[in-house]
Design a protein around this motif. Structure first.
Motif, PDB file in Angstrom:
ATOM      1  N   SER A   1    -111.063  84.664  12.676  1.00  0.00           N
ATOM      2  CA  SER A   1    -111.422  85.348  11.429  1.00  0.00           C
ATOM      3  C   SER A   1    -112.936  85.456  11.313  1.00  0.00           C
ATOM      4  O   SER A   1    -113.581  84.655  10.628  1.00  0.00           O
ATOM      5  CB  SER A   1    -110.837  84.605  10.226  1.00  0.00           C
ATOM      6  OG  SER A   1    -109.418  84.629  10.256  1.00  0.00           O
ATOM      7  N   GLY A   2    -113.509  86.422  11.991  1.00  0.00           N
ATOM      8  CA  GLY A   2    -114.961  86.563  12.086  1.00  0.00           C
ATOM      9  C   GLY A   2    -115.664  86.758  10.756  1.00  0.00           C
ATOM     10  O   GLY A   2    -115.190  87.477   9.878  1.00  0.00           O
ATOM     11  N   LYS A   3    -116.835  86.126  10.629  1.00  0.00           N
ATOM     12  CA  LYS A   3    -117.649  86.201   9.412  1.00  0.00           C
ATOM     13  C   LYS A   3    -118.850  87.116   9.607  1.00  0.00           C
ATOM     14  O   LYS A   3    -119.206  87.473  10.718  1.00  0.00           O
ATOM     15  CB  LYS A   3    -118.124  84.790   9.022  1.00  0.00           C
ATOM     16  CG  LYS A   3    -116.991  83.863   8.610  1.00  0.00           C
ATOM     17  CD  LYS A   3    -117.464  82.437   8.345  1.00  0.00           C
ATOM     18  CE  LYS A   3    -117.571  81.652   9.628  1.00  0.00           C
ATOM     19  NZ  LYS A   3    -117.778  80.200   9.377  1.00  0.00           N
ATOM     20  N   TRP A   4    -119.471  87.516   8.493  1.00  0.00           N
ATOM     21  CA  TRP A   4    -120.704  88.321   8.465  1.00  0.00           C
ATOM     22  C   TRP A   4    -120.581  89.569   9.356  1.00  0.00           C
ATOM     23  O   TRP A   4    -121.464  89.895  10.149  1.00  0.00           O
ATOM     24  CB  TRP A   4    -121.907  87.484   8.924  1.00  0.00           C
ATOM     25  CG  TRP A   4    -121.975  86.149   8.285  1.00  0.00           C
ATOM     26  CD1 TRP A   4    -122.253  85.871   6.976  1.00  0.00           C
ATOM     27  CD2 TRP A   4    -121.735  84.874   8.908  1.00  0.00           C
ATOM     28  NE1 TRP A   4    -122.211  84.526   6.750  1.00  0.00           N
ATOM     29  CE2 TRP A   4    -121.901  83.879   7.910  1.00  0.00           C
ATOM     30  CE3 TRP A   4    -121.426  84.479  10.212  1.00  0.00           C
ATOM     31  CZ2 TRP A   4    -121.748  82.528   8.175  1.00  0.00           C
ATOM     32  CZ3 TRP A   4    -121.252  83.131  10.475  1.00  0.00           C
ATOM     33  CH2 TRP A   4    -121.420  82.182   9.469  1.00  0.00           C
ATOM     34  N   LEU A   5    -119.473  90.272   9.188  1.00  0.00           N
ATOM     35  CA  LEU A   5    -119.168  91.385  10.090  1.00  0.00           C
ATOM     36  C   LEU A   5    -120.232  92.469  10.079  1.00  0.00           C
ATOM     37  O   LEU A   5    -120.754  92.844   9.028  1.00  0.00           O
ATOM     38  CB  LEU A   5    -117.824  92.007   9.723  1.00  0.00           C
ATOM     39  CG  LEU A   5    -116.577  91.143   9.916  1.00  0.00           C
ATOM     40  CD1 LEU A   5    -115.338  91.925   9.502  1.00  0.00           C
ATOM     41  CD2 LEU A   5    -116.464  90.676  11.354  1.00  0.00           C
ATOM     42  N   LYS A   6    -120.531  92.984  11.270  1.00  0.00           N
ATOM     43  CA  LYS A   6    -121.364  94.175  11.389  1.00  0.00           C
ATOM     44  C   LYS A   6    -120.656  95.256  12.193  1.00  0.00           C
ATOM     45  O   LYS A   6    -121.001  96.434  12.103  1.00  0.00           O
ATOM     46  CB  LYS A   6    -122.707  93.845  12.036  1.00  0.00           C
ATOM     47  CG  LYS A   6    -122.621  93.333  13.474  1.00  0.00           C
ATOM     48  CD  LYS A   6    -124.011  93.070  14.040  1.00  0.00           C
ATOM     49  CE  LYS A   6    -123.932  92.578  15.489  1.00  0.00           C
ATOM     50  NZ  LYS A   6    -125.292  92.295  16.062  1.00  0.00           N
ATOM     51  N   ALA A   7    -119.660  94.847  13.010  1.00  0.00           N
ATOM     52  CA  ALA A   7    -118.917  95.815  13.816  1.00  0.00           C
ATOM     53  C   ALA A   7    -117.572  95.239  14.224  1.00  0.00           C
ATOM     54  O   ALA A   7    -117.386  94.023  14.302  1.00  0.00           O
ATOM     55  CB  ALA A   7    -119.716  96.198  15.066  1.00  0.00           C
TER      56      ALA A   7
END
Length: 410
Positions: A247-253
């Protein structure tokens, strides 16, 4: 001693007394501390406060931040942000300005690269809320023997909070993906510990079948409030039931891949376990490793705190939570005779799929003395927690042994 020296000595002694009181014990060699020095224990408490965390949480590491929640502080049915564990692989990003932020959809299996602002995400797509369990794959690592590398988590690297956002599926449908899409990889704004901007601290993800579930969200709110920086502001992926590293955080892509994503921490042995059992302390070939997906069945006793004492004759009320990755929990049992016999607990239904379930029971003890209360959950497939630490693996993942607390009847 003149009055000025007496005054300074009094101030110094008072300062040491205050420090000792804050630390909860005497600070040995306090008189040797450099002027203006702040003991680490206070630095950690101040840092926890800046992260929006309860000062009673346990700091395992601060570069990167890895913070565990003592089990008795997980008693809330919905975990408050202040009591949620933190598991990071890189450094927290600096302050993020929403006006400068965007999310790009890219990859081999996407029909066209597209970028979204937060306004696009919030206004173009329907919002959904789910209570979702996030658990570190290494939760319980500290119980493995021989010890494995990594943060020596107890059993408090888990939470179940209310997440609000848009379905990842809706965003993928808007962009358009090819039939050969098999995996979603995430890319975040956190930085690699080395400071090398060409390296990603972590870039994992989820298979398409998980990405397309109703409950898989791109979340911008936590417990009906703006997503805190410590938990992924301004937008994060939330895939309940999988290890929290998915569950990735601070998404940019987000990358829509035609193969299993090959970002940082996707390589073996990261977040992988042996397909076939190996001896404790042994090595394992890469072709005998599988990526962790659904987390195993598990339960924790959140009340009372381990070490509870009560007078003989008084009944003990216990409560806690149980979960089972992609599955639901069928039953929870407790034992006071080290697993020789088991009694059923009252078990509530989950508020939604992938949320934890609350259990409770009232226990009577036969005689005075020391007891251990054990909890064991069983999922709908009939799989139960083991009473002892399960199969050893090189990274210390997926320890779902029965949780137990100590109780004294006096």
């Amino acid at each position: 001693m003149n009055k000025e020296k007496q005054r300074r000595a009094f101030i110094k002694k008072s300062a040491y007394s205050i420090l000792a009181s804050l630390a909860g014990m005497d600070i040995v060699f306090a008189d040797k501390m450099p002027v203006g020095y702040e003991p680490i224990i206070f630095q950690e408490k101040e840092s926890l406060k800046s992260l929006g965390k309860d000062a009673a949480l346990t700091v395992l590491n601060n570069k990167p931040w890895n913070v565990e929640t003592p089990v008795h502080l997980l008693d809330d049915k919905v975990t408050p942000a202040s009591k949620m564990f933190i598991r990071n692989n890189g450094l927290l990003p600096d302050r993020i300005k929403l006006e400068d932020w965007s999310l790009t959809l890219q990859g081999e299996s996407i029909k066209s690269v597209k970028t979204f602002s937060m306004s696009d995400i919030k206004n173009k797509f329907r919002h959904y809320s789910y209570h979702l369990v996030l658990e570190c794959g290494g939760n319980g690592r500290g119980e493995f023997y021989p010890p494995t590398e990594g943060n020596q988590w107890g059993v408090g690297a888990v939470s179940c909070a209310k997440w609000t956002g848009i379905r990842l599926r809706d965003l993928l449908q808007d962009v358009g993906i090819f039939d050969n899409a098999v995996y979603i990889g995430y890319h975040g704004l956190d930085s690699h510990l080395s400071g090398d901007r060409s390296k990603e601290a972590i870039s994992r993800g989820i298979p398409m079948w998980k990405a397309l579930q109703d409950e898989t969200l791109l979340a911008f709110a936590l417990n009906d409030e703006e997503l805190p920086l410590a938990h992924g502001f301004p937008l994060r992926l939330v895939a309940g039931g999988f290890p929290a590293s998915a569950s990735g955080k601070w998404l940019k892509a987000l990358s829509v891949r035609n193969k299993v994503h090959d970002g940082s921490k996707m390589e073996s042995p990261s977040y992988r376990v042996p397909i076939s059992p190996i001896e404790p302390g042994g090595s394992v070939d890469e072709d005998n490793m599988r990526i962790i997906e659904s987390m195993p069945v598990r339960s924790i006793i959140t009340y009372p705190k381990s070490g509870a004492q009560l007078p003989f004759g008084r009944k003990l009320n216990i409560r806690g939570h149980a979960w089972a990755g992609e599955e639901a929990v069928k039953q929870v049992e407790y034992s006071i005779d080290f697993g020789s016999t088991w009694q059923l607990c009252k078990l509530d239904k989950p508020i939604n799929r992938l949320a934890w379930q609350h259990f409770s029971a009232t226990i009577e003890f036969p005689i005075k003395g020391y007891y251990e209360v054990w909890a064991k959950a069983t999922d709908l497939k009939g799989v139960s927690q083991p009473m002892v630490v399960p199969a050893w693996n090189p990274k210390g993942y997926l320890n779902n042994a029965c949780h137990r607390i100590a109780v004294k009847l006096t």
